[in-house]
Design an enzyme around this catalytic site. Structure first.
Site, PDB file in Angstrom:
ATOM      1  NE  ARG A  99      24.845   0.958  16.414  1.00 59.36           N
ATOM      2  CZ  ARG A  99      23.524   0.762  15.813  1.00 59.36           C
ATOM      3  NH1 ARG A  99      23.111  -0.575  15.661  1.00 59.36           N
ATOM      4  NH2 ARG A  99      22.987   1.633  15.184  1.00 59.36           N
TER       5      ARG A  99
ATOM      6  CE  LYS B 225      22.866  -5.315  13.342  1.00 62.50           C
ATOM      7  NZ  LYS B 225      24.094  -5.090  13.175  1.00 62.50           N
TER       8      LYS B 225
HETATM    9  N1  HH2 Z   1      24.278  -2.041  12.959  1.00 60.33           N
HETATM   10  C1  HH2 Z   1      23.387  -1.342  12.340  1.00 60.33           C
HETATM   11  C2  HH2 Z   1      23.529   0.043  12.279  1.00 60.33           C
HETATM   12  N2  HH2 Z   1      24.743   0.631  12.409  1.00 60.33           N
HETATM   13  N3  HH2 Z   1      26.995   0.276  13.364  1.00 60.33           N
HETATM   14  C3  HH2 Z   1      27.891  -0.468  13.714  1.00 60.33           C
HETATM   15  N4  HH2 Z   1      29.348   0.038  14.056  1.00 60.33           N
HETATM   16  N5  HH2 Z   1      27.648  -1.945  13.760  1.00 60.33           N
HETATM   17  C4  HH2 Z   1      26.616  -2.464  13.797  1.00 60.33           C
HETATM   18  O1  HH2 Z   1      26.542  -3.593  13.745  1.00 60.33           O
HETATM   19  C5  HH2 Z   1      25.427  -1.638  13.254  1.00 60.33           C
HETATM   20  C6  HH2 Z   1      25.797  -0.321  13.073  1.00 60.33           C
HETATM   21  C7  HH2 Z   1      22.076  -1.859  12.209  1.00 60.33           C
HETATM   22  O2  HH2 Z   1      21.076  -1.745  13.224  1.00 60.33           O
HETATM   23  P1  HH2 Z   1      20.133  -0.585  13.461  1.00 60.33           P
HETATM   24  O3  HH2 Z   1      20.614   0.531  13.651  1.00 60.33           O
HETATM   25  O4  HH2 Z   1      19.140  -1.340  14.737  1.00 60.33           O
HETATM   26  O5  HH2 Z   1      19.073  -0.642  12.492  1.00 60.33           O
HETATM   27  P2  HH2 Z   1      19.016   0.139  11.034  1.00 60.33           P
HETATM   28  O6  HH2 Z   1      20.226   0.223  10.345  1.00 60.33           O
HETATM   29  O7  HH2 Z   1      17.954  -0.305  10.269  1.00 60.33           O
HETATM   30  O8  HH2 Z   1      18.567   1.576  11.541  1.00 60.33           O
END
Ligand code: HH2
Length: 384
Positions: A360, A325
Site C-alpha cells: 500500500r 510513515k
Molecule cells: N495505513 C494507513 C491507513 N490505512 N490500511 C492498512 N491495511 N495498512 C496500513 O498500514 C494503513 C492502512 C495510514 O496511512 P495513510 O492512509 O496515508 O494516512 P491516514 O490514515 O492519515 O489517512
C-alpha cells in the site's frame, strides 16, 4: 501487457506454522483433512517449495526421506531451519510421511496454490487531514485524476479512504465519511481504472463502496469497531484486509508496549481471522496486515518488518503499509512525509523479500520500479 502482469514460476516461500505445540496439534487435525484435496491441486511445473520450520518438529525418518528425495536443509536464524525441494516432489512425499504429515500437509496446501505476485495498492485519501497527503485529493476531480495516474503507473488496486487514521486523529462521523468517498467511488464506477478497495472501519461506508463496485474492505480495526462489518463482507462475497492495531488511532501511540511484538501481532491476527471465518468470510478472501505504525514504536515496526515471514505462517496474503510513515522519517532523517520516498522504497523492497504481496503506497510510479526489481530477484530465487 503491463510488465508486472508477466510472471515466471519461481520459488515459493512458505514458512511453516510450527513455533508452538498447539499449532502442531491444530494443523495435524486440519492437515489430515486437507491432504487429499491438496494432493490433487495443480502445481507450477518445476516450482521449488521452501519451508522454514522448527527442527524440533521434524522427526528423523521424515528428514531422511526428504534428504533422499533431494531436499536441501539450510540453518536459519533463531534456531530454525529451511528446506528446499521441488514442490511436486514434496507433495508426493507428503502422502507417505505418516505422523509427520502435520508439517507437510499445511505447507503444501500453500505450495500447490501459486503464490500471487506482489501488487501495488495506490492510496487515495479524500481526507483534509491525512498525515502525508491530506487535502491533496479532497476535490473529487483531483482525486479521480490521482487514481488515473496511479492506475496508469501499475497500481492493481486503489484504496479509497475518507477518515484519517494517523496517530491522534479524531473519529469522523459516518455522514461526513460517506460524503467524502461517494463522489470518488461514483467516478470510478463510471470509468473503472483499477480494482477498488475501501479503507474504512464503518460497515455503512463499506456497504456504499461495495454497492459502487469496490471488491475489498480494508478495515484497520479488523472488524472490531463495527460489529456489522465482517457479516457484511461475508454476505457480499467481498475480500477483507484484517490489520493489527493496538488500541485506537486517537491514543495508540501513547506508550506502545509488547512482550514479543511478532508473537502478539500474529496471535491477534489469528484471532481476527477466526472471527472473520466465524462470520462466514471464506479463507480465500482474507488478507492480513501487521499494521505498521499503528500502536508501535520504532523498534516494533522494524522488528515486524524483519520477521514478516512469520506472519505468513497464517497462510494468508500479507498487505504491508509502510509508505512515508514516521518511523522511516526517524530512520532516514526526512522530516516531511513526502521526502521519505527512498526510505519507503527500501522498506517496500524488504517487505516483498519478506513475503508481502500487497504493497500500500502513495508513490505508485516510483514503487512500481522497486517492485519490478524485487520481483525479478525473487523470481530468480533470491529472497531468503
Ligand atoms: N495505513 C494507513 C491507513 N490505512 N490500511 C492498512 N491495511 N495498512 C496500513 O498500514 C494503513 C492502512 C495510514 O496511512 P495513510 O492512509 O496515508 O494516512 P491516514 O490514515 O492519515 O489517512
Amino acid at each position: 501487457m503491463h510488465p508486472m502482469a508477466e510472471r515466471s514460476p519461481g520459488p515459493l516461500w512458505i514458512p511453516a506454522p510450527l513455533g508452538r505445540a498447539e499449532h502442531l496439534a491444530l494443523f495435524g487435525e486440519r492437515a489430515r483433512a486437507l491432504c487429499p484435496r491438496a494432493l490433487g491441486a495443480p502445481r507450477p511445473r518445476g516450482a521449488l517449495a521452501r519451508l522454514a520450520f522448527d527442527p524440533a518438529h521434524l522427526g528423523a525418518s521424515a528428514r531422511q526421506r526428504l534428504a533422499a528425495a533431494g531436499a536441501r536443509f539450510v540453518p536459519r536464524p533463531h534456531g530454525r531451519e529451511e528446506l528446499e525441494l521441488r514442490a511436486d516432489t514434496l507433495a508426493e512425499l507428503g502422502a507417505g510421511v505418516g505422523g509427520e504429515v502435520a508439517l507437510f500437509a499445511h505447507t503444501w496446501r500453500a505450495a500447490t496454490s501459486q503464490a500471487p505476485p506482489p501488487e501495488l495498492m495506490g492510496i487515495l485519501n479524500t481526507t483534509p487531514d491525512s498525515f502525508s497527503d491530506g487535502g491533496r485529493a479532497a476535490d473529487p476531480a483531483a482525486a479521480l485524476e490521482a487514481a488515473r495516474s496511479m492506475a496508469a503507473h501499475g497500481a492493481a488496486w486503489i484504496d479509497i479512504g475518507g477518515e484519517s487514521t494517523r496517530p491522534g486523529a479524531e473519529p469522523v462521523a459516518e455522514d461526513e465519511e460517506v460524503a467524502r468517498v461517494r463522489p470518488v467511488l461514483e467516478g470510478l464506477a463510471r470509468s473503472p481504472l483499477a480494482r477498488v478497495s475501501i479503507d474504512t472501519t464503518k460497515a455503512a461506508v463499506a456497504r456504499l463502496a461495495l454497492d459502487l463496485g469496490a471488491e475489498l474492505v480494508n478495515d484497520v480495526s479488523a472488524g472490531r469497531m463495527d460489529p456489522g462489518m465482517l457479516p457484511l463482507v461475508a454476505e457480499r462475497g467481498a475480500g477483507v484486509v484484517l490489520m493489527h492495531m493496538a488500541g485506537e488511532p486517537r491514543t495508540m501511540q501513547a506508550a506502545p508496549r509488547y512482550r514479543d511484538v511478532v508473537d502478539e501481532v500474529t496471535e491477534h491476527l489469528r484471532e481476527r481471522v477466526a472471527a472473520a471465518l466465524a462470520a462466514g468470510v471464506p479463507l480465500e478472501r482474507i488478507a492480513i496486515d501487521p499494521g505498521i505504525g499503528f500502536g508501535k514504536g520504532l523498534e516494533h515496526n522494524v522488528t515486524l518488518l524483519a520477521h514478516l515471514g512469520e506472519l505468513r505462517s497464517l497462510g494468508l496474503p500479507v498487505l504491508l503499509g509502510v509508505s512515508r510513515k514516521a518511523f522511516l522519517g526517524t530512520l532516514g532523517g526526512a522530516q516531511r512525509p513526502d521526502q521519505r520516498q527512498f526510505a519507503t522504497a527500501a522498506a517496500v523492497a524488504l517487505g516483498v523479500a519478506g513475503g508481502a504481496t500487497l504493497l500500500r503506497v502513495h508513490d505508485v510510479e516510483a514503487m512500481a520500479q522497486v517492485l519490478a526489481v524485487a520481483r525479478a530477484v525473487g523470481d530468480a530465487g533470491g529472497h531468503p
